[in-house]
Design a protein around this motif. Structure first.
Motif, PDB file in Angstrom:
ATOM      1  N   GLU A  21       0.823  -1.205   0.000  1.00 48.11           N
ATOM      2  CA  GLU A  21       0.000   0.000   0.000  1.00 48.11           C
ATOM      3  C   GLU A  21       0.860   1.261   0.000  1.00 48.11           C
ATOM      4  N   ARG A  22       1.847   1.300   0.876  1.00 45.14           N
ATOM      5  CA  ARG A  22       2.711   2.479   0.967  1.00 45.14           C
ATOM      6  C   ARG A  22       3.581   2.636  -0.277  1.00 45.14           C
ATOM      7  N   MET A  28       6.187   3.976  -6.342  1.00 47.34           N
ATOM      8  CA  MET A  28       7.360   3.143  -6.604  1.00 47.34           C
ATOM      9  C   MET A  28       6.942   1.795  -7.173  1.00 47.34           C
ATOM     10  N   THR A  29       7.785   1.248  -8.024  1.00 45.45           N
ATOM     11  CA  THR A  29       7.548  -0.096  -8.524  1.00 45.45           C
ATOM     12  C   THR A  29       8.146  -1.103  -7.545  1.00 45.45           C
ATOM     13  N   LEU A  30       7.727  -2.326  -7.672  1.00 44.06           N
ATOM     14  CA  LEU A  30       8.267  -3.391  -6.834  1.00 44.06           C
ATOM     15  C   LEU A  30       9.761  -3.557  -7.099  1.00 44.06           C
ATOM     16  N   TYR A  31      10.148  -3.431  -8.342  1.00 48.14           N
ATOM     17  CA  TYR A  31      11.558  -3.537  -8.710  1.00 48.14           C
ATOM     18  C   TYR A  31      12.385  -2.443  -8.027  1.00 48.14           C
ATOM     19  N   ALA A  63      10.910   0.680   5.970  1.00 50.41           N
ATOM     20  CA  ALA A  63      10.269   1.870   6.527  1.00 50.41           C
ATOM     21  C   ALA A  63      11.062   3.127   6.170  1.00 50.41           C
ATOM     22  N   ARG A  64      12.363   3.042   6.295  1.00 48.47           N
ATOM     23  CA  ARG A  64      13.217   4.187   5.956  1.00 48.47           C
ATOM     24  C   ARG A  64      13.100   4.535   4.472  1.00 48.47           C
ATOM     25  N   THR A  65      13.093   3.514   3.637  1.00 47.77           N
ATOM     26  CA  THR A  65      12.976   3.716   2.195  1.00 47.77           C
ATOM     27  C   THR A  65      11.636   4.353   1.832  1.00 47.77           C
ATOM     28  N   LEU A  66      10.575   3.922   2.523  1.00 47.72           N
ATOM     29  CA  LEU A  66       9.234   4.428   2.234  1.00 47.72           C
ATOM     30  C   LEU A  66       8.872   5.663   3.063  1.00 47.72           C
ATOM     31  N   ILE A  97      -4.002   7.977  -6.465  1.00 47.04           N
ATOM     32  CA  ILE A  97      -2.968   8.709  -5.727  1.00 47.04           C
ATOM     33  C   ILE A  97      -1.623   8.586  -6.429  1.00 47.04           C
ATOM     34  N   ARG A  98      -1.283   7.356  -6.815  1.00 49.91           N
ATOM     35  CA  ARG A  98       0.003   7.134  -7.481  1.00 49.91           C
ATOM     36  C   ARG A  98       0.097   7.951  -8.763  1.00 49.91           C
TER      37      ARG A  98
END
Length: 123
Positions: A21-22, A28-31, A63-66, A97-98
Protein backbone atom coordinates in the motif's frame (compact mmCIF):
# COMPACT_ATOMS: atom_id res chain seq x y z
CA UNK A 1 11.52 -35.81 4.91
CA UNK A 2 11.28 -32.17 3.93
CA UNK A 3 12.30 -29.34 6.14
CA UNK A 4 9.61 -26.79 6.72
CA UNK A 5 10.43 -23.35 8.00
CA UNK A 6 8.19 -21.01 9.91
CA UNK A 7 4.94 -20.46 8.11
CA UNK A 8 3.70 -16.97 7.42
CA UNK A 9 1.04 -15.63 9.72
CA UNK A 10 -1.79 -13.15 9.47
CA UNK A 11 0.64 -10.58 10.84
CA UNK A 12 3.10 -11.28 8.00
CA UNK A 13 0.31 -10.85 5.46
CA UNK A 14 -0.89 -7.64 7.13
CA UNK A 15 2.61 -6.13 7.15
CA UNK A 16 3.13 -7.18 3.53
CA UNK A 17 -0.14 -5.58 2.47
CA UNK A 18 0.85 -2.36 4.25
CA UNK A 19 4.25 -2.39 2.50
CA UNK A 20 2.51 -2.72 -0.85
CA UNK A 21 0.00 0.00 0.00
CA UNK A 22 2.71 2.48 0.97
CA UNK A 23 4.90 1.58 -2.02
CA UNK A 24 2.01 2.29 -4.39
CA UNK A 25 1.22 5.54 -2.58
CA UNK A 26 4.84 6.57 -3.09
CA UNK A 27 4.61 5.75 -6.80
CA UNK A 28 7.36 3.14 -6.60
CA UNK A 29 7.55 -0.10 -8.52
CA UNK A 30 8.27 -3.39 -6.83
CA UNK A 31 11.56 -3.54 -8.71
CA UNK A 32 12.59 -0.10 -7.39
CA UNK A 33 11.92 -0.94 -3.75
CA UNK A 34 13.67 -4.30 -4.12
CA UNK A 35 16.81 -2.53 -5.37
CA UNK A 36 16.64 0.09 -2.63
CA UNK A 37 16.41 -2.46 0.19
CA UNK A 38 18.90 -4.85 -1.37
CA UNK A 39 16.75 -7.86 -2.22
CA UNK A 40 15.60 -9.49 -5.43
CA UNK A 41 12.32 -8.58 -7.08
CA UNK A 42 11.02 -12.04 -6.17
CA UNK A 43 11.94 -11.61 -2.50
CA UNK A 44 10.24 -8.21 -2.32
CA UNK A 45 7.17 -9.76 -3.94
CA UNK A 46 7.15 -12.53 -1.30
CA UNK A 47 7.36 -9.91 1.46
CA UNK A 48 4.39 -8.01 0.04
CA UNK A 49 2.30 -11.13 -0.34
CA UNK A 50 3.17 -12.22 3.19
CA UNK A 51 4.70 -15.47 1.96
CA UNK A 52 8.05 -14.76 3.60
CA UNK A 53 8.60 -13.19 6.96
CA UNK A 54 10.50 -9.95 7.02
CA UNK A 55 13.19 -9.48 9.65
CA UNK A 56 13.12 -6.49 12.00
CA UNK A 57 16.23 -5.04 10.36
CA UNK A 58 14.80 -5.39 6.86
CA UNK A 59 11.46 -3.93 7.98
CA UNK A 60 13.33 -0.95 9.40
CA UNK A 61 15.10 -0.51 6.04
CA UNK A 62 11.78 -0.73 4.18
CA UNK A 63 10.27 1.87 6.53
CA UNK A 64 13.22 4.19 5.96
CA UNK A 65 12.98 3.72 2.19
CA UNK A 66 9.23 4.43 2.23
CA UNK A 67 9.69 7.40 4.61
CA UNK A 68 7.40 5.98 7.28
CA UNK A 69 7.69 4.80 10.87
CA UNK A 70 8.03 1.00 11.26
CA UNK A 71 4.99 1.11 13.55
CA UNK A 72 2.86 2.21 10.58
CA UNK A 73 3.05 -1.31 9.14
CA UNK A 74 1.24 -2.68 12.20
CA UNK A 75 -1.57 -0.12 12.34
CA UNK A 76 -4.96 -1.78 12.04
CA UNK A 77 -3.60 -5.19 12.90
CA UNK A 78 -6.34 -7.24 14.51
CA UNK A 79 -9.07 -4.77 13.59
CA UNK A 80 -10.09 -6.68 10.49
CA UNK A 81 -9.03 -9.68 8.47
CA UNK A 82 -5.41 -8.85 7.57
CA UNK A 83 -5.40 -11.48 4.85
CA UNK A 84 -8.25 -9.80 3.01
CA UNK A 85 -7.21 -8.24 -0.27
CA UNK A 86 -7.82 -4.58 -0.91
CA UNK A 87 -11.24 -3.91 -2.34
CA UNK A 88 -11.48 -2.74 -5.95
CA UNK A 89 -12.36 0.72 -4.65
CA UNK A 90 -9.25 0.80 -2.43
CA UNK A 91 -7.08 -0.28 -5.35
CA UNK A 92 -8.62 2.42 -7.52
CA UNK A 93 -7.90 5.05 -4.82
CA UNK A 94 -4.28 3.92 -4.49
CA UNK A 95 -3.84 3.99 -8.25
CA UNK A 96 -5.38 7.46 -8.40
CA UNK A 97 -2.97 8.71 -5.73
CA UNK A 98 0.00 7.13 -7.48
CA UNK A 99 -0.93 8.64 -10.84
CA UNK A 100 -1.64 12.05 -9.30
CA UNK A 101 1.82 12.09 -7.69
CA UNK A 102 3.41 11.30 -11.05
CA UNK A 103 1.89 14.39 -12.70
CA UNK A 104 4.76 16.87 -12.93
CA UNK A 105 2.74 19.98 -13.80
CA UNK A 106 1.41 21.61 -10.63
CA UNK A 107 -1.29 23.45 -12.60
CA UNK A 108 -2.59 20.13 -13.89
CA UNK A 109 -2.61 18.74 -10.35
CA UNK A 110 -4.63 21.76 -9.18
CA UNK A 111 -7.08 21.34 -12.06
CA UNK A 112 -7.62 17.67 -11.21
CA UNK A 113 -8.05 18.55 -7.54
CA UNK A 114 -10.67 21.19 -8.36
CA UNK A 115 -12.47 18.78 -10.70
CA UNK A 116 -12.60 16.08 -8.02
CA UNK A 117 -13.84 18.56 -5.40
CA UNK A 118 -16.53 19.85 -7.76
CA UNK A 119 -17.69 16.32 -8.62
CA UNK A 120 -17.78 15.34 -4.94
CA UNK A 121 -19.95 18.37 -4.09
CA UNK A 122 -22.44 17.37 -6.79
CA UNK A 123 -22.87 13.87 -5.36
Amino acid sequence: MTKTGPRSTDTDRHVGARIRERRIMMGMTLYEIAQMIGVTYQQAQKYERGLNRISAGRLFEVARTLKISPAWFFEGLGESDPAAAASPRQRMCLELIRNFILIQDEAQQRAISHLARSMAEQS
